[in-house]
Design an enzyme around this catalytic site. Structure first.
Site, mmCIF file in Angstrom:
data_model
loop_
_atom_site.group_PDB
_atom_site.id
_atom_site.type_symbol
_atom_site.label_atom_id
_atom_site.label_comp_id
_atom_site.label_asym_id
_atom_site.label_seq_id
_atom_site.Cartn_x
_atom_site.Cartn_y
_atom_site.Cartn_z
ATOM 1 N N GLN A 10 1.142 -0.942 0.000
ATOM 2 C CA GLN A 10 0.220 0.016 -0.033
ATOM 3 C C GLN A 10 0.805 0.964 0.108
ATOM 4 O OE1 GLN A 10 -3.279 -0.146 2.549
ATOM 5 N NE2 GLN A 10 -3.627 1.843 2.555
ATOM 6 N N SER A 22 4.214 -6.220 2.572
ATOM 7 C CA SER A 22 2.727 -5.712 3.407
ATOM 8 C C SER A 22 1.951 -6.500 2.372
ATOM 9 C CB SER A 22 2.244 -4.929 3.727
ATOM 10 O OG SER A 22 1.713 -4.485 5.093
ATOM 11 N N LEU A 23 1.288 -5.896 2.209
ATOM 12 C CA LEU A 23 0.104 -6.219 1.203
ATOM 13 C C LEU A 23 0.701 -6.838 0.321
ATOM 14 C CD1 LEU A 23 -2.616 -6.317 -1.084
ATOM 15 C CD2 LEU A 23 -1.821 -3.779 -1.294
ATOM 16 N N ARG A 25 -9.399 -7.689 3.492
ATOM 17 C CA ARG A 25 -8.206 -6.921 4.489
ATOM 18 C C ARG A 25 -8.359 -6.140 4.356
ATOM 19 N NH1 ARG A 25 -2.687 -5.495 3.582
ATOM 20 N NH2 ARG A 25 -0.879 -6.696 5.060
ATOM 21 N N HIS A 66 0.138 -2.511 10.861
ATOM 22 C CA HIS A 66 0.998 -3.081 11.770
ATOM 23 C C HIS A 66 1.264 -2.767 13.008
ATOM 24 C CE1 HIS A 66 1.335 -5.457 7.900
ATOM 25 N NE2 HIS A 66 1.831 -4.319 7.576
ATOM 26 N N GLN A 77 0.020 -10.614 9.660
ATOM 27 C CA GLN A 77 1.102 -10.172 9.638
ATOM 28 C C GLN A 77 0.268 -8.311 10.112
ATOM 29 O OE1 GLN A 77 0.257 -8.315 6.158
ATOM 30 N NE2 GLN A 77 1.550 -9.248 4.939
#
Length: 307
Positions: free
Chosen positions: A10, A92-93, A117, A201, A250
């Site tokens: 992202q 991440s993503l 998500r 996160h 995550q």
């Protein structure tokens, strides 16, 4: 020479993304069309034309970035020059995209997962004012000192360890602001508040973690064709149960990207190919892995030049 495929997260989105791929590749256009049918709106139109505020929504940009990356992969295959790699990783993503590439998660399932998500992350952000900040030019030990100071004002963690001197912190807004000021006093070059919906996160994402675990429990996950490096552990993972568990954790835990890059370098990877929008990950590879060779596959011109 070993190769790693890298997939952006992202923040890489931009209005116009994927347009030239779809104009030149029928395979890429099919990827956007399939995703739009799954999502229930014209994702291609949003990517190509915006508006920017719509594309930047957490629940829109996450599927958009995944779809752009997969469209680039499909266009490479259609042209007869498929991407081949020894390891895959995503920021991440992007870890979800890496699993699509490696075959552990099907494309349609991944689109549904990253949409969920994004929705769950947005909802978690709305429960409590929170934010993130990038801290540049400070070593990790001093950053931890700044975070300890800021944590007196609320939940706060080091969220992204991206590369040498390049980190992000995440938590309650007053805590992030206080830690940013402390970081500058300790020698940071810059502390930049990020334009994000909230504290990704970090422990404030726990409601999103629970929603993702529920969604992942219903998703078929297969053994990948190549190992995928986990953001949570910076380890190369092939076991489907481990993949499910780590993807579930995550969004609430720190992204160990620097360690992930070092792992790949130690495994003999010298060539890093970033597939999808932006060039952040290839830049980080050059900073982290000595003698790294990098390439980007974002638009049609890159695919025409691909070897």
């Amino acid at each position: 020479m070993k190769t790693a495929a890298l997939f952006p997260g992202q923040g890489a989105q931009a209005v116009g993304m994927g347009r030239d791929l779809c104009e030149r590749s029928a395979a890429a256009r099919r990827v956007f069309d399939e995703a739009g049918a799954i999502l229930g709106f014209d994702l291609a139109k949003t990517c190509f034309e915006g508006p920017e505020e719509t594309l930047n929504r957490t629940d829109t940009c996450q599927p958009a970035i995944l779809v752009h990356s997969v469209a680039a992969l499909r266009a490479m295959e259609e042209k007869g020059s498929p991407m081949r790699a020894d390891l895959a990783a995503g920021l991440s993503l992007g870890e979800y995209t890496a699993h699509v590439f490696a075959g552990s998660i099907g494309f349609s399932d991944a689109v549904r997962l990253v949409r969920r998500r994004g929705e769950a992350m947005q909802a978690a952000c709305e429960r409590q004012p929170s934010t993130m900040a990038t801290i540049l030019g400070l070593d990790l030990e001093k950053l931890k000192q700044a975070v300890a100071e800021g944590a007196a004002k609320g939940v706060l963690v080091v969220a992204n360890i991206l590369g040498p001197g390049q980190y992000a912190i995440s938590g309650a807004t007053p805590a992030v602001e206080a830690a940013g000021e402390a970081a500058k006093r300790l020698g940071a070059k810059r502390a930049i508040l990020l334009k994000v919906a909230g504290a990704f996160h970090s422990p404030l994402m726990q409601p999103a973690v629970e929603a993702l675990r529920e969604a992942l429990a219903k998703t078929v996950i297969r053994t990948p064709s190549i190992p995928v490096v986990s953001n949570v552990t910076a380890g190369a993972i092939t076991d489907p149960n481990s993949i499910r568990e780590l993807l579930g954790r995550q969004v609430g835990e720190s992204v160990l990207w620097e360690d992930s890059m070092r792992l790949m370098g130690q495994a003999g990877v010298k060539r890093f190919v970033e597939i999808g929008p932006g060039r952040v990950l290839s830049g980080l590879a050059k900073k982290t892995v000595p003698e790294a060779e990098t390439a980007n596959v974002e638009g049609w011109a890159h695919i025409e030049a691909w070897k």
